[in-house]
Scaffold this motif. Structure first.
Motif, PDB file in Angstrom:
ATOM      1  N   HIS A  44       3.219  -7.101  -5.585  1.00 33.79           N
ATOM      2  CA  HIS A  44       3.722  -5.725  -5.484  1.00 33.79           C
ATOM      3  C   HIS A  44       5.315  -6.052  -5.997  1.00 33.79           C
ATOM      4  O   HIS A  44       5.769  -5.112  -6.580  1.00 33.79           O
ATOM      5  CB  HIS A  44       3.793  -5.443  -4.066  1.00 33.79           C
ATOM      6  CG  HIS A  44       3.933  -3.913  -3.766  1.00 33.79           C
ATOM      7  ND1 HIS A  44       3.890  -2.838  -4.589  1.00 33.79           N
ATOM      8  CD2 HIS A  44       4.766  -3.078  -2.822  1.00 33.79           C
ATOM      9  CE1 HIS A  44       4.097  -1.730  -4.203  1.00 33.79           C
ATOM     10  NE2 HIS A  44       4.783  -2.027  -3.041  1.00 33.79           N
ATOM     11  N   LEU A  92      -1.450  -1.699 -15.741  1.00 39.49           N
ATOM     12  CA  LEU A  92      -2.456  -1.643 -14.740  1.00 39.49           C
ATOM     13  C   LEU A  92      -3.290  -3.040 -14.452  1.00 39.49           C
ATOM     14  O   LEU A  92      -3.679  -3.438 -13.661  1.00 39.49           O
ATOM     15  CB  LEU A  92      -3.141  -0.196 -14.750  1.00 39.49           C
ATOM     16  CG  LEU A  92      -2.273   0.877 -14.290  1.00 39.49           C
ATOM     17  CD1 LEU A  92      -3.135   2.122 -14.761  1.00 39.49           C
ATOM     18  CD2 LEU A  92      -1.997   0.781 -12.875  1.00 39.49           C
ATOM     19  N   HIS A  93      -3.873  -3.287 -15.721  1.00 40.34           N
ATOM     20  CA  HIS A  93      -4.658  -4.451 -15.741  1.00 40.34           C
ATOM     21  C   HIS A  93      -4.135  -5.670 -15.378  1.00 40.34           C
ATOM     22  O   HIS A  93      -4.539  -6.518 -14.836  1.00 40.34           O
ATOM     23  CB  HIS A  93      -5.379  -4.562 -17.173  1.00 40.34           C
ATOM     24  CG  HIS A  93      -6.301  -3.597 -17.432  1.00 40.34           C
ATOM     25  ND1 HIS A  93      -6.666  -2.914 -18.592  1.00 40.34           N
ATOM     26  CD2 HIS A  93      -7.420  -3.223 -16.629  1.00 40.34           C
ATOM     27  CE1 HIS A  93      -7.855  -2.158 -18.567  1.00 40.34           C
ATOM     28  NE2 HIS A  93      -8.285  -2.275 -17.412  1.00 40.34           N
ATOM     29  N   LEU A  94      -2.510  -5.726 -15.864  1.00 43.23           N
ATOM     30  CA  LEU A  94      -1.813  -7.200 -15.616  1.00 43.23           C
ATOM     31  C   LEU A  94      -1.578  -6.868 -13.970  1.00 43.23           C
ATOM     32  O   LEU A  94      -1.708  -8.138 -13.536  1.00 43.23           O
ATOM     33  CB  LEU A  94      -0.508  -6.860 -16.422  1.00 43.23           C
ATOM     34  CG  LEU A  94      -0.974  -7.187 -17.812  1.00 43.23           C
ATOM     35  CD1 LEU A  94       0.322  -6.849 -18.751  1.00 43.23           C
ATOM     36  CD2 LEU A  94      -1.575  -8.454 -18.040  1.00 43.23           C
ATOM     37  N   ILE A  95      -1.403  -6.061 -13.402  1.00 40.21           N
ATOM     38  CA  ILE A  95      -1.258  -5.914 -12.080  1.00 40.21           C
ATOM     39  C   ILE A  95      -2.620  -6.476 -11.434  1.00 40.21           C
ATOM     40  O   ILE A  95      -2.591  -7.289 -10.511  1.00 40.21           O
ATOM     41  CB  ILE A  95      -0.691  -4.391 -11.417  1.00 40.21           C
ATOM     42  CG1 ILE A  95       0.559  -4.139 -11.925  1.00 40.21           C
ATOM     43  CG2 ILE A  95      -0.771  -4.601  -9.948  1.00 40.21           C
ATOM     44  CD1 ILE A  95       0.915  -2.754 -11.594  1.00 40.21           C
ATOM     45  N   GLN A  96      -3.601  -5.959 -11.756  1.00 38.12           N
ATOM     46  CA  GLN A  96      -4.974  -6.221 -11.429  1.00 38.12           C
ATOM     47  C   GLN A  96      -5.149  -7.823 -11.415  1.00 38.12           C
ATOM     48  O   GLN A  96      -5.616  -8.504 -10.388  1.00 38.12           O
ATOM     49  CB  GLN A  96      -5.965  -5.386 -12.064  1.00 38.12           C
ATOM     50  CG  GLN A  96      -7.412  -5.866 -11.926  1.00 38.12           C
ATOM     51  CD  GLN A  96      -8.537  -5.089 -12.738  1.00 38.12           C
ATOM     52  OE1 GLN A  96      -8.276  -3.715 -12.794  1.00 38.12           O
ATOM     53  NE2 GLN A  96      -9.279  -5.663 -13.343  1.00 38.12           N
ATOM     54  N   LEU A  97      -4.666  -8.428 -12.487  1.00 34.54           N
ATOM     55  CA  LEU A  97      -4.565  -9.968 -12.746  1.00 34.54           C
ATOM     56  C   LEU A  97      -3.679 -10.545 -11.619  1.00 34.54           C
ATOM     57  O   LEU A  97      -4.284 -11.862 -11.120  1.00 34.54           O
ATOM     58  CB  LEU A  97      -4.513 -10.467 -14.141  1.00 34.54           C
ATOM     59  CG  LEU A  97      -5.503  -9.954 -15.200  1.00 34.54           C
ATOM     60  CD1 LEU A  97      -5.072  -9.909 -16.614  1.00 34.54           C
ATOM     61  CD2 LEU A  97      -6.516 -11.218 -15.206  1.00 34.54           C
ATOM     62  N   LEU A 117      -3.175  -9.552  -8.673  1.00 40.83           N
ATOM     63  CA  LEU A 117      -3.737  -9.553  -7.584  1.00 40.83           C
ATOM     64  C   LEU A 117      -4.815 -10.463  -7.457  1.00 40.83           C
ATOM     65  O   LEU A 117      -5.277 -11.005  -6.198  1.00 40.83           O
ATOM     66  CB  LEU A 117      -4.073  -8.024  -7.181  1.00 40.83           C
ATOM     67  CG  LEU A 117      -3.153  -7.123  -6.805  1.00 40.83           C
ATOM     68  CD1 LEU A 117      -3.573  -5.605  -6.988  1.00 40.83           C
ATOM     69  CD2 LEU A 117      -2.221  -7.129  -5.496  1.00 40.83           C
ATOM     70  N   THR A 118      -5.333 -10.627  -8.577  1.00 40.25           N
ATOM     71  CA  THR A 118      -6.561 -11.700  -8.323  1.00 40.25           C
ATOM     72  C   THR A 118      -5.844 -13.259  -8.449  1.00 40.25           C
ATOM     73  O   THR A 118      -6.460 -14.089  -7.683  1.00 40.25           O
ATOM     74  CB  THR A 118      -7.367 -11.752  -9.704  1.00 40.25           C
ATOM     75  OG1 THR A 118      -7.882 -10.283  -9.833  1.00 40.25           O
ATOM     76  CG2 THR A 118      -8.360 -12.596  -9.527  1.00 40.25           C
TER      77      THR A 118
END
Lengths: 242, 242
Positions: free
Chosen positions: A78, A98-103, A105-106
């Motif tokens: 975050h 958004l996809h990079l934040i998703q990555l 979080l992974t």
């Protein structure tokens, strides 16, 4: 405007993911983990929890001060997403960001699993009291979990040309992937050596991040404290591959 | 514009946090977990990973379709923050919205710990093969971790007047706290009964969420499948308090 980064002293831990991105991006900050003891952190957290405002559950947290205004934000992924937005370091494409934040979080997920390889029965117990359980958990992590996550990161690095997740330049996922690889190489050197050839993009991304001027300077400074057996990534030879 | 929610069939799991918020907010969606088998999910995920675009690592993921355009987003907390932004369901105060995402990520952490109470040695092994380790992990979770997290959520609920985290209305953290409480009550009924009196705000928030029209309708429908011993929150009496 100034930043204070709060984290536990003596370890890299989750604070390192924030540190590396700020160092790479050239964002100045005061590293409170390197200027005080754990008691100072505990007191700061308690004061925030009692303040009547929303407070961090745990470090790392970043306190942004702008005159008398202060804003504290926690959770490494975050913080990184927020810094990217605040300093206009995004890709310019909202869906990519958004996809990079998703990555990111992974990466948070795999980091938690890396921690649990040495503390599967709980953080309140000593490693020595859960070595047998740790051996079982670590085997599954080495053999199944690392390849599953790495397959995903390797595919994601293939979306755009170049060594980074984005086509244009590094972002927060690149610096975090660097730290994940460094941590896993420290904790599981034999297993990571076995896997290297299968993940050329991950290795190339790690190498390119290491050469970013801000990262190279940081790694050569005494601000980068070594990995050790108090942190998330711990080298217990018995947990590595035979 | 339409939404497809993908998740494993047969369990509430992490998909339920997305479901509950969409039901509460009245956002229509097609629940692919209730319309297909696990094979359909696996095939969809494999196709996305091979597509050359950024793909989810794991479900839940939400696919937003707008004509020929399609955008897939994964990680429950990330999906919830994105839906809040996209449907203008935020508080109107950016710092409050950031704090609420931070709280949602903290719920993500405790949910992962709840899972690991029954699978401390790894998700690839049967519960029956790790019952002894699970008893140790569950003890620390019940006695130390639940109160530590709940102290934090109780304090955060005290920041604003009313039963919710925000002063004005429910948000994604309220529906997720509801699910966390429901799941923990299912898994650890004796321990949760002991703790109830210590956390009046958490209990009140749970009760208010249950009475939201969208939630009440959902809970009374056959779309809400029961908790079971394949999900994250499992009731193994030997893991609950004596």
């Amino acid at each position: 405007m100034s930043y204070d980064l709060w984290y536990w002293p003596g370890i890299q831990g989750r604070g390192e993911f924030v540190r590396l991105f700020m160092e790479a991006a050239g964002i100045p900050y005061r590293d409170r983990a390197r200027q005080g003891d754990a008691q100072a952190l505990v007191e700061d957290m308690e004061a925030r929890e009692k303040s009547g405002a929303f407070a961090p559950y745990a470090p790392p947290y970043l306190v942004a001060k702008d005159g008398a205004d202060e804003f504290a934000i926690a959770q490494a992924a975050h913080i990184l997403a927020w810094l990217t937005d605040r300093h206009d370091l995004g890709s310019g494409d909202p869906q990519t960001d958004l996809h990079l934040i998703q990555l990111q979080l992974t990466i948070t997920d795999v980091v938690a699993e890396a921690h649990d390889t040495h503390h599967p029965l709980g953080g309140g117990l000593y490693y020595e009291d859960q070595k047998h359980a740790a051996a079982t958990r670590a085997k599954g992590f080495r053999e199944d979990r690392i390849p599953k996550y790495f397959d995903h990161f390797e595919a994601a690095l293939g979306v755009n040309p170049g060594a980074f997740f984005r086509a244009d330049r590094f972002g927060h996922v690149d610096t975090s992937l660097f730290q994940l690889v460094e941590g896993l190489r420290y904790a599981f050197p034999r297993r990571m050596a076995e896997l290297a050839a299968d993940y050329p993009r991950i290795c190339a991304c790690r190498d390119e991040v290491a050469e970013l001027p801000g990262i190279a300077a940081y790694l050569n400074s005494d601000r980068r404290i070594p990995f050790n057996e108090d942190g998330i990534f711990r080298h217990y030879p018995e947990l590595d591959a035979p």
